[in-house]
Design a protein around this motif. Structure first.
Motif, PDB file in Angstrom:
ATOM      1  N   UNK A  15     -29.497  51.552  -1.630  1.00 30.85           N
ATOM      2  CA  UNK A  15     -28.148  51.007  -1.621  1.00 30.85           C
ATOM      3  C   UNK A  15     -27.185  52.065  -1.095  1.00 30.85           C
ATOM      4  N   UNK A  16     -26.373  51.683  -0.098  1.00 26.95           N
ATOM      5  CA  UNK A  16     -25.427  52.599   0.536  1.00 26.95           C
ATOM      6  C   UNK A  16     -26.125  53.875   1.007  1.00 26.95           C
ATOM      7  N   UNK A  17     -27.318  53.692   1.578  1.00 29.63           N
ATOM      8  CA  UNK A  17     -28.108  54.837   2.017  1.00 29.63           C
ATOM      9  C   UNK A  17     -27.756  55.277   3.425  1.00 29.63           C
ATOM     10  N   UNK A  18     -28.736  55.850   4.111  1.00 27.81           N
ATOM     11  CA  UNK A  18     -28.527  56.409   5.444  1.00 27.81           C
ATOM     12  C   UNK A  18     -28.142  55.310   6.429  1.00 27.81           C
ATOM     13  N   UNK A  19     -27.396  55.700   7.463  1.00 20.69           N
ATOM     14  CA  UNK A  19     -26.945  54.755   8.481  1.00 20.69           C
ATOM     15  C   UNK A  19     -28.099  54.420   9.423  1.00 20.69           C
ATOM     16  N   UNK A  20     -28.280  53.112   9.656  1.00 17.89           N
ATOM     17  CA  UNK A  20     -29.312  52.631  10.577  1.00 17.89           C
ATOM     18  C   UNK A  20     -28.690  52.373  11.947  1.00 17.89           C
ATOM     19  N   UNK A  21     -29.500  52.343  12.988  1.00 15.20           N
ATOM     20  CA  UNK A  21     -28.971  52.075  14.321  1.00 15.20           C
ATOM     21  C   UNK A  21     -28.444  50.648  14.449  1.00 15.20           C
ATOM     22  N   UNK A  22     -28.789  49.758  13.506  1.00 16.51           N
ATOM     23  CA  UNK A  22     -28.245  48.397  13.527  1.00 16.51           C
ATOM     24  C   UNK A  22     -26.810  48.358  13.008  1.00 16.51           C
ATOM     25  N   UNK A  23     -26.330  49.452  12.409  1.00 17.06           N
ATOM     26  CA  UNK A  23     -24.973  49.516  11.895  1.00 17.06           C
ATOM     27  C   UNK A  23     -24.881  49.394  10.391  1.00 17.06           C
ATOM     28  N   UNK A  24     -25.954  48.956   9.731  1.00 20.74           N
ATOM     29  CA  UNK A  24     -25.946  48.848   8.277  1.00 20.74           C
ATOM     30  C   UNK A  24     -26.488  50.127   7.649  1.00 20.74           C
ATOM     31  N   UNK A  25     -26.461  50.163   6.330  1.00 22.90           N
ATOM     32  CA  UNK A  25     -26.935  51.338   5.604  1.00 22.90           C
ATOM     33  C   UNK A  25     -28.149  50.998   4.745  1.00 22.90           C
TER      34      UNK A  25
END
Length: 404
Positions: free
Chosen positions: A254-264
């Motif tokens: 939850x609210x972790x590292x940023x993904x290249x899709x834009x979510x975390x």
């Protein structure tokens, strides 16, 4: 383009022809009697389907001597896929190149060509132009004219609806929500389709690899991102919007590292190549690892951060695979990666996390095949899918001609 996948757009007669054609393809060579037995169908139905497929030029007859030792009786008439009935091109959009594989109707490889890309992300129309140039170069390399290609299938990462040609998002394309169908019609000379690249690896594994003969199995791909192909009851599962099986974007923090899709918090944000390189370079002054091999070497040299990144990625992947087992209970899982194998103890860390987080039942875990995935496997899956789609088109054309 919609409805071309599978039998959804075919009437009952053409759907039977497709099932017979797929049976012949899987067997390589088979008699009408054995087809009827394999499909639990009547000999008359199989004979009618084979007659239509012969007229369409999709299959051919081959005489074989009787199997008994004295060779009495008439020769057996066997059926096989017609060689040279058509050619298709399968393509894999990678970060730095387009790999093209042209195959014949039997699946035999004619040529493989790699066309470099100047950038890893571009506008959709520029990508389609690059596809056209790559196809032209591949055809020139094997003496085929581009007009001889009956179909093209393009595999790319991201949220892609293979049923409609609509791309919601891809790391290879600058825009979001692009309908590729009109772009293909404008720039390419034959029916062209896109699909999620992991789905196409699953296609290849189903016909040629660890999934051959299986009804329920999963393919997990790990490279720059993380993908998955799902085969359930012998069919590729896509989801309602064509965007199912986005394993890399399941949430693990939850609210972790940023993904290249834009979510975390996506799995990919911890396991994908780009994420591991990013994390292994945290806090360094420009001299951190820039690739997975460099992270592995740093870990061998005792670098604590590199070791932590590898350990964490192995644990996350093991837990995520356990979730797949708990959800799908598959016969088999193929873990396909385009990276060097991890050193001990990281593979054991992954397997231990898998075992500890799988629901305990009195049955063994599904078998897991780990394979190094080169670009040709992606393109081969695309080409295999192209054979299926072109075959459906030709079955439809023959059905329309018979009805006229």
């Amino acid at each position: 383009m919609k409805g071309l996948i599978g039998q959804s757009g075919l009437d009952a007669r053409c759907a039977t022809q497709l099932r017979v054609l797929q049976c012949i393809r899987m067997a390589a060579e088979i008699s009408r009697t054995d087809i009827a037995r394999a499909l639990d169908s009547s000999p008359a139905t199989v004979t009618a389907a084979c007659t239509a497929l012969l007229r369409a030029g999709l299959i051919c007859e081959v005489e074989r001597a009787p199997s008994d030792t004295v060779q009495r009786g008439r020769p057996r008439i066997m059926l096989q896929i017609a060689n040279g009935a058509f050619y298709v091109a399968g393509m894999k959009i990678a970060r730095h190149a387009i790999l093209v594989m042209i195959v014949d109707s039997q699946g035999g490889e004619i040529v493989t060509h790699t066309a470099p890309l100047e950038t890893s992300r571009m506008k959709a129309e520029d990508l389609v132009r690059a596809v056209r140039h790559a196809l032209e170069a591949a055809c020139a390399g094997c003496g085929l004219g581009i007009g001889q290609i009956a179909g093209v299938v393009l595999g790319m990462p991201g949220f892609v609806n293979g049923l409609t040609g609509f791309m919601h998002w891809s790391s290879s394309v600058l825009e979001r929500n692009v309908d590729f169908a009109p772009l293909f019609r404008e720039h390419l000379p034959c029916p062209t389709f896109i699909d999620n690249d992991a789905n196409l690896v699953a296609k290849a594994e189903h016909l040629f690899g660890a999934g051959r003969g299986l009804r329920n199995f999963l393919v997990v791909t790990v490279e720059h991102g993380v993908g998955m192909g799902i085969v359930l009851d012998g069919e590729l599962y896509r989801g309602e919007r064509g965007c199912g099986a986005e394993f890399g974007h399941t949430k693990v923090q939850i609210q972790g590292a940023v993904c290249q899709c834009g979510q975390r918090g996506c799995l990919e944000a911890y396991v994908g190549d780009y994420a591991m390189v990013r994390d292994a370079a945290t806090g360094r002054q420009g001299d951190g690892p820039t690739s997975i091999p460099e992270i592995l070497e740093a870990a061998r040299q005792g670098d604590a951060l590199a070791q932590e990144v590898l350990q964490r990625a192995s644990q996350f992947l093991g837990v995520a695979l356990a979730n797949l087992v708990n959800l799908f209970d598959p016969e088999h899982i193929v873990l396909a990666r385009s990276r060097p194998p991890f050193d001990h103890p990281y593979p054991e860390t992954m397997l231990d996390a898998l075992r500890r987080n799988t629901v305990e039942v009195d049955a063994p875990l599904p078998e897991i095949t780990v394979r190094n995935l080169d670009e040709s496997m992606w393109a081969k899956g695309a080409a295999v899918h192209g054979i299926e789609l072109v075959s459906i088109l030709k079955i439809r054309e023959q059905g329309a001609a018979d009805a006229a």
